[in-house]
Scaffold this motif. Sequence first.
Motif, PDB file in Angstrom:
ATOM      1  N   PRO A  26       0.817  -1.225   0.000  1.00 31.30           N
ATOM      2  CA  PRO A  26       0.000   0.000   0.000  1.00 31.30           C
ATOM      3  C   PRO A  26       0.845   1.267   0.000  1.00 31.30           C
ATOM      4  O   PRO A  26       0.986   1.950   1.021  1.00 31.30           O
ATOM      5  CB  PRO A  26      -0.827  -0.134   1.279  1.00 31.30           C
ATOM      6  N   VAL A  27       1.418   1.567  -1.156  1.00 36.51           N
ATOM      7  CA  VAL A  27       2.257   2.761  -1.267  1.00 36.51           C
ATOM      8  C   VAL A  27       1.462   4.027  -0.954  1.00 36.51           C
ATOM      9  O   VAL A  27       2.019   5.033  -0.517  1.00 36.51           O
ATOM     10  CB  VAL A  27       2.910   2.863  -2.659  1.00 36.51           C
ATOM     11  N   VAL A  28       0.161   3.972  -1.215  1.00 36.25           N
ATOM     12  CA  VAL A  28      -0.770   5.011  -0.780  1.00 36.25           C
ATOM     13  C   VAL A  28      -1.915   4.302  -0.072  1.00 36.25           C
ATOM     14  O   VAL A  28      -2.443   3.317  -0.587  1.00 36.25           O
ATOM     15  CB  VAL A  28      -1.314   5.839  -1.967  1.00 36.25           C
ATOM     16  N   ALA A  29      -2.302   4.785   1.093  1.00 33.56           N
ATOM     17  CA  ALA A  29      -3.320   4.099   1.908  1.00 33.56           C
ATOM     18  C   ALA A  29      -4.730   4.478   1.461  1.00 33.56           C
ATOM     19  O   ALA A  29      -5.410   5.292   2.087  1.00 33.56           O
ATOM     20  CB  ALA A  29      -3.117   4.437   3.384  1.00 33.56           C
ATOM     21  N   TYR A  30      -5.167   3.855   0.360  1.00 34.28           N
ATOM     22  CA  TYR A  30      -6.558   4.001  -0.066  1.00 34.28           C
ATOM     23  C   TYR A  30      -7.380   2.962   0.705  1.00 34.28           C
ATOM     24  O   TYR A  30      -7.637   1.862   0.209  1.00 34.28           O
ATOM     25  CB  TYR A  30      -6.682   3.782  -1.569  1.00 34.28           C
ATOM     26  N   HIS A  31      -7.776   3.311   1.904  1.00 32.12           N
ATOM     27  CA  HIS A  31      -8.316   2.341   2.854  1.00 32.12           C
ATOM     28  C   HIS A  31      -9.498   1.541   2.307  1.00 32.12           C
ATOM     29  O   HIS A  31      -9.515   0.305   2.369  1.00 32.12           O
ATOM     30  CB  HIS A  31      -8.746   3.063   4.139  1.00 32.12           C
ATOM     31  N   ASP A  32     -10.508   2.226   1.797  1.00 32.62           N
ATOM     32  CA  ASP A  32     -11.741   1.561   1.376  1.00 32.62           C
ATOM     33  C   ASP A  32     -11.527   0.711   0.124  1.00 32.62           C
ATOM     34  O   ASP A  32     -11.941  -0.452   0.061  1.00 32.62           O
ATOM     35  CB  ASP A  32     -12.857   2.583   1.161  1.00 32.62           C
ATOM     36  N   TYR A  33     -10.852   1.272  -0.863  1.00 31.71           N
ATOM     37  CA  TYR A  33     -10.604   0.567  -2.119  1.00 31.71           C
ATOM     38  C   TYR A  33      -9.742  -0.675  -1.899  1.00 31.71           C
ATOM     39  O   TYR A  33     -10.078  -1.778  -2.357  1.00 31.71           O
ATOM     40  CB  TYR A  33      -9.920   1.516  -3.105  1.00 31.71           C
ATOM     41  N   THR A  34      -8.651  -0.506  -1.192  1.00 32.02           N
ATOM     42  CA  THR A  34      -7.711  -1.610  -0.995  1.00 32.02           C
ATOM     43  C   THR A  34      -8.339  -2.742  -0.193  1.00 32.02           C
ATOM     44  O   THR A  34      -8.152  -3.925  -0.515  1.00 32.02           O
ATOM     45  CB  THR A  34      -6.440  -1.092  -0.280  1.00 32.02           C
ATOM     46  N   THR A  35      -9.100  -2.407   0.827  1.00 30.32           N
ATOM     47  CA  THR A  35      -9.759  -3.433   1.641  1.00 30.32           C
ATOM     48  C   THR A  35     -10.772  -4.214   0.814  1.00 30.32           C
ATOM     49  O   THR A  35     -10.870  -5.439   0.938  1.00 30.32           O
ATOM     50  CB  THR A  35     -10.448  -2.780   2.851  1.00 30.32           C
ATOM     51  N   SER A  36     -11.499  -3.533  -0.053  1.00 29.34           N
ATOM     52  CA  SER A  36     -12.493  -4.233  -0.881  1.00 29.34           C
ATOM     53  C   SER A  36     -11.823  -5.199  -1.842  1.00 29.34           C
ATOM     54  O   SER A  36     -12.338  -6.296  -2.102  1.00 29.34           O
ATOM     55  CB  SER A  36     -13.348  -3.228  -1.655  1.00 29.34           C
ATOM     56  N   LYS A  37     -10.659  -4.839  -2.362  1.00 33.17           N
ATOM     57  CA  LYS A  37      -9.954  -5.725  -3.290  1.00 33.17           C
ATOM     58  C   LYS A  37      -9.329  -6.914  -2.559  1.00 33.17           C
ATOM     59  O   LYS A  37      -9.231  -8.016  -3.115  1.00 33.17           O
ATOM     60  CB  LYS A  37      -8.893  -4.946  -4.059  1.00 33.17           C
ATOM     61  N   ALA A  38      -8.904  -6.705  -1.318  1.00 37.25           N
ATOM     62  CA  ALA A  38      -8.417  -7.830  -0.515  1.00 37.25           C
ATOM     63  C   ALA A  38      -9.549  -8.821  -0.278  1.00 37.25           C
ATOM     64  O   ALA A  38      -9.359 -10.045  -0.351  1.00 37.25           O
ATOM     65  CB  ALA A  38      -7.845  -7.327   0.810  1.00 37.25           C
ATOM     66  N   ALA A  39     -10.737  -8.300   0.002  1.00 34.60           N
ATOM     67  CA  ALA A  39     -11.902  -9.168   0.177  1.00 34.60           C
ATOM     68  C   ALA A  39     -12.233  -9.901  -1.120  1.00 34.60           C
ATOM     69  O   ALA A  39     -12.635 -11.075  -1.104  1.00 34.60           O
ATOM     70  CB  ALA A  39     -13.106  -8.337   0.635  1.00 34.60           C
ATOM     71  N   LEU A  40     -12.042  -9.216  -2.246  1.00 35.82           N
ATOM     72  CA  LEU A  40     -12.327  -9.832  -3.542  1.00 35.82           C
ATOM     73  C   LEU A  40     -11.412 -11.021  -3.817  1.00 35.82           C
ATOM     74  O   LEU A  40     -11.823 -11.981  -4.486  1.00 35.82           O
ATOM     75  CB  LEU A  40     -12.190  -8.791  -4.651  1.00 35.82           C
ATOM     76  N   LEU A  41     -10.193 -10.994  -3.315  1.00 36.44           N
ATOM     77  CA  LEU A  41      -9.300 -12.140  -3.484  1.00 36.44           C
ATOM     78  C   LEU A  41      -9.833 -13.352  -2.725  1.00 36.44           C
ATOM     79  O   LEU A  41      -9.817 -14.470  -3.245  1.00 36.44           O
ATOM     80  CB  LEU A  41      -7.884 -11.804  -3.022  1.00 36.44           C
ATOM     81  N   GLY A  42     -10.314 -13.144  -1.498  1.00 33.75           N
ATOM     82  CA  GLY A  42     -10.936 -14.245  -0.762  1.00 33.75           C
ATOM     83  C   GLY A  42     -12.146 -14.782  -1.496  1.00 33.75           C
ATOM     84  O   GLY A  42     -12.360 -16.003  -1.585  1.00 33.75           O
ATOM     85  N   PHE A  43     -12.958 -13.903  -2.029  1.00 35.20           N
ATOM     86  CA  PHE A  43     -14.121 -14.274  -2.834  1.00 35.20           C
ATOM     87  C   PHE A  43     -13.689 -15.104  -4.043  1.00 35.20           C
ATOM     88  O   PHE A  43     -14.283 -16.140  -4.355  1.00 35.20           O
ATOM     89  CB  PHE A  43     -14.828 -12.989  -3.273  1.00 35.20           C
ATOM     90  N   THR A  44     -12.643 -14.656  -4.710  1.00 37.19           N
ATOM     91  CA  THR A  44     -12.126 -15.336  -5.898  1.00 37.19           C
ATOM     92  C   THR A  44     -11.740 -16.773  -5.585  1.00 37.19           C
ATOM     93  O   THR A  44     -12.107 -17.715  -6.312  1.00 37.19           O
ATOM     94  CB  THR A  44     -10.899 -14.575  -6.448  1.00 37.19           C
ATOM     95  N   ARG A  45     -11.020 -16.976  -4.509  1.00 42.09           N
ATOM     96  CA  ARG A  45     -10.516 -18.312  -4.193  1.00 42.09           C
ATOM     97  C   ARG A  45     -11.613 -19.254  -3.718  1.00 42.09           C
ATOM     98  O   ARG A  45     -11.586 -20.454  -4.021  1.00 42.09           O
ATOM     99  CB  ARG A  45      -9.380 -18.199  -3.178  1.00 42.09           C
ATOM    100  N   ASN A  46     -12.588 -18.736  -2.997  1.00 42.95           N
ATOM    101  CA  ASN A  46     -13.715 -19.579  -2.605  1.00 42.95           C
ATOM    102  C   ASN A  46     -14.536 -20.003  -3.817  1.00 42.95           C
ATOM    103  O   ASN A  46     -14.936 -21.172  -3.933  1.00 42.95           O
ATOM    104  CB  ASN A  46     -14.592 -18.833  -1.595  1.00 42.95           C
ATOM    105  N   MET A  47     -14.787 -19.074  -4.731  1.00 41.41           N
ATOM    106  CA  MET A  47     -15.533 -19.407  -5.942  1.00 41.41           C
ATOM    107  C   MET A  47     -14.749 -20.405  -6.801  1.00 41.41           C
ATOM    108  O   MET A  47     -15.317 -21.345  -7.368  1.00 41.41           O
ATOM    109  CB  MET A  47     -15.833 -18.138  -6.746  1.00 41.41           C
ATOM    110  N   ALA A  48     -13.439 -20.208  -6.890  1.00 42.81           N
ATOM    111  CA  ALA A  48     -12.608 -21.132  -7.668  1.00 42.81           C
ATOM    112  C   ALA A  48     -12.710 -22.545  -7.116  1.00 42.81           C
ATOM    113  O   ALA A  48     -12.819 -23.521  -7.878  1.00 42.81           O
ATOM    114  CB  ALA A  48     -11.158 -20.659  -7.658  1.00 42.81           C
TER     115      ALA A  48
END
Length: 253
Positions: free
Chosen positions: A152-174
């Motif tokens: 996180p070179v820049v702390a975009y708190h809301d955006y970055t957290t949502s994308k981290a959650a999307l990775l968990g979503f991705t792996r469960n769906m996979a």
Amino acid sequence: MELKDQVVLVTGGSRGLGSDIVRAFAREGAKVVINYLNSEERAAQLQQSIGDQAVAIQADVTNAEQVRDLFKRAESHFGKPVTTIVNNALVNFKFDPIAKKDAASIEWADYQAQLEGAVHGALNTIQAGLGQMKQLGFGRVINIGTNLFQNPVVAYHDYTTSKAALLGFTRNMANELGQHGITVNMVSGGLLKVTDASSATSEEVFKIIESSTPLRRVTDPTEVADTIVFFASPWARAVTGQNLVVDGGLVMN
């Protein structure tokens, strides 16, 4: 399934990275659905530039009913169902390191807005296309992430957290959908030079990234788009649940 036989939905496909993704798939012969919310004129121009291989359809990805209608209209237009989903839509966000909210001012509503766009939007598109994909025994889902949750070179708190959650979503769906011939992966670009979302980024930030990256340059949107096409291609048929970072080597897994 070869790329030329696929019907590809690109959410947020009228501008920014989305438009490059649309062009990359069209270049390989795929049929492409350009989803947009507000950018009707740009979607129409992009469709016109591609021709009969593309159709532009408006829908809010956070609205399940609109997404289901989007899939029906796409199938009606091309005469066959959507086989490939690229969850690219970005809801009301700018990469502006000056105007961004800090830890003291960020609100839960900001997080909710980004989670709605990233995770809820991806859930809606997958659920809308899942029945047809299961019948075909084939499906490709590529979710668009970011390298910021690893660096996180820049702390975009809301955006970055949502994308981290999307990775968990991705792996469960996979894990669940692989048995049906459906792969689910993520492609995570770094800050791209330049898209609509990154247009507010200062040249100073771009220079920091450039000097820190092994390739000594900021990644271009077309380079990310080509990687997304790879995940939909036959060459990636045994790849699922992965997050491939495309940022010139700034983040190394």
